[in-house]
Scaffold this active site. Structure first.
Site, PDB file in Angstrom:
ATOM      1  N   ARG A   1      -4.082  12.465 -30.088  1.00  0.00           N
ATOM      2  CA  ARG A   1      -4.938  11.732 -31.014  1.00  0.00           C
ATOM      3  C   ARG A   1      -4.678  12.192 -32.436  1.00  0.00           C
ATOM      4  NH1 ARG A   1     -11.325  12.480 -31.875  1.00  0.00           N
ATOM      5  NH2 ARG A   1     -10.445  14.224 -33.033  1.00  0.00           N
ATOM      6  N   GLY A   2      -4.641  13.508 -32.645  1.00  0.00           N
ATOM      7  CA  GLY A   2      -4.412  14.059 -33.972  1.00  0.00           C
ATOM      8  C   GLY A   2      -5.697  14.210 -34.746  1.00  0.00           C
TER       9      GLY A   2
ATOM     10  N   TYR B   1      -7.885  20.615 -22.579  1.00  0.00           N
ATOM     11  CA  TYR B   1      -8.857  21.445 -23.285  1.00  0.00           C
ATOM     12  C   TYR B   1      -9.640  22.321 -22.301  1.00  0.00           C
ATOM     13  CZ  TYR B   1      -7.610  18.191 -26.929  1.00  0.00           C
ATOM     14  OH  TYR B   1      -6.888  17.445 -27.836  1.00  0.00           O
TER      15      TYR B   1
ATOM     16  N   GLU C   1       5.786  26.652 -29.818  1.00  0.00           N
ATOM     17  CA  GLU C   1       5.442  25.567 -30.728  1.00  0.00           C
ATOM     18  C   GLU C   1       5.677  25.992 -32.167  1.00  0.00           C
ATOM     19  OE1 GLU C   1       2.269  22.757 -29.970  1.00  0.00           O
ATOM     20  OE2 GLU C   1       1.299  23.414 -31.829  1.00  0.00           O
TER      21      GLU C   1
ATOM     22  N   GLN D   1      -4.976  23.401 -25.180  1.00  0.00           N
ATOM     23  CA  GLN D   1      -5.429  24.064 -26.406  1.00  0.00           C
ATOM     24  C   GLN D   1      -5.527  25.567 -26.133  1.00  0.00           C
ATOM     25  OE1 GLN D   1      -9.678  23.746 -27.871  1.00  0.00           O
ATOM     26  NE2 GLN D   1      -8.690  22.434 -29.388  1.00  0.00           N
TER      27      GLN D   1
ATOM     28  N   TYR E   1       3.417  17.188 -35.547  1.00  0.00           N
ATOM     29  CA  TYR E   1       3.404  16.144 -36.576  1.00  0.00           C
ATOM     30  C   TYR E   1       2.272  16.521 -37.510  1.00  0.00           C
ATOM     31  CZ  TYR E   1       3.467  11.393 -38.567  1.00  0.00           C
ATOM     32  OH  TYR E   1       3.576  10.310 -39.399  1.00  0.00           O
TER      33      TYR E   1
ATOM     34  N   ALA F   1       0.160  16.379 -40.888  1.00  0.00           N
ATOM     35  CA  ALA F   1      -0.156  15.639 -42.112  1.00  0.00           C
ATOM     36  C   ALA F   1      -0.176  16.557 -43.323  1.00  0.00           C
ATOM     37  CB  ALA F   1      -1.506  14.942 -41.972  1.00  0.00           C
TER      38      ALA F   1
END
Length: 289
Positions: free
Chosen positions: A108-109, A147, A17, A178, A49, A51
């Site tokens: 979800r983010g 998770y 990643e 995760q 993605y 922010a």
């Protein structure tokens, strides 16, 4: 290629990643990193993605397209519910065919730290976004998050795993977990997920430790627990950053080898855009297998 097909054809899928560069840098600033990581020939590379990064879906798609079309490695761009809507989702997803992209990670983010509170949008949970993608873009292969210690906003592992099953029922074809530092936690979670009816592949997410501040962030943001062995490493190398990184890679490499030996569906390495982490982990994984 659909990533779900990789799980069907391989013993253990190996993936990496990366995240977009900071706002003052473009995708080209990642070229050396991408070259090194794609030279390792992972099965796929996911692109977050972010922010807080250079921002927005275009940069995520630019990087994912480079991975797929320039370097010949399957790419998995992330897409988040937070601050999204059907129009924005369509603008991003409509670009996939022309960019040669067949996979998307629907999450979800997390809200940016400085974001003002707002009412929930049309995609309140990841399952809502997954259902939208599945209905309107049925050819896309959709990944989702899992998770091993339960989502920090859930009342325990069982509730978190029920939501995971709902994501599968909405259209998710595979999961990436995760991070965790104790493999036994993943094995217990995996068994729980299967008993609750989750059928699709689950990759185990592993992140090498790099420092105390990184660990503190994981504890408070993600609810990750620390085994005594990690605490000892942090204390031993607190004032020796280079040795701490080496020890972190050695620890995560042992995790990866043990996971592969147990026959997990896949392993996913959170590289933090550091080629040395990807190189060390994949080299040790392949030698250990």
């Amino acid at each position: 290629m659909r990533i779900s097909d990789l799980y069907a054809s391989k013993k253990t899928v190996v993936s990496l990643e990366i995240f977009p560069p900071k706002k003052d840098k473009g995708p080209e600033s990642l070229l050396d990193t991408l070259q090194t990581m794609t030279d390792l020939r992972p099965d796929f590379i996911s692109v977050t993605y972010s922010a807080g990064g250079s921002g927005g879906s275009d940069v995520t798609l630019d990087i994912a397209s480079m991975i797929k079309n320039r370097y010949g490695v399957e790419a998995l761009p992330h897409m988040t519910c937070i601050q999204s809507n059907p129009e924005a989702a369509a603008r991003m997803l409509d670009q996939f065919p022309d960019r040669g992209l067949s996979n998307v990670m629907a999450l979800r983010g997390d809200l940016p730290a400085d974001a003002a509170p707002s009412a929930p949008g049309p995609y309140r949970y990841a399952k809502d976004l997954i259902a939208h993608i599945k209905a309107r873009y049925p050819d896309l292969c959709i990944g989702a998050a899992a998770y091993p210690e339960g989502h920090i906003d859930c009342d325990g592992l069982e509730q978190s795993t029920r939501y995971m099953l709902e994501k599968e029922e909405a259209g998710a074809s595979f999961f990436v977990s995760q991070l965790f530092f104790d493999n036994q936690l993943f094995y217990r979670f995996y068994e729980t997920a299967r008993k609750m009816g989750v059928k699709n592949p689950i990759s185990a997410g592993v992140m090498p430790i790099l420092g105390r501040s990184q660990i503190q962030k994981m504890i408070f943001m993600c609810g990750v627990s620390l085994p005594a062995s990690i605490i000892r490493i942090l204390n031993k190398y607190e004032n020796d950053p280079e040795s701490l990184v080496r020890a972190g890679i050695e620890y995560s490499s042992r995790q990866l080898c043990d996971l592969a030996d147990h026959g997990v569906d896949g392993v996913h390495i959170y590289t933090m855009n550091r080629p040395a982490i990807a190189q060390g982990n994949i080299r040790n994984l392949r030698q250990g297998r």
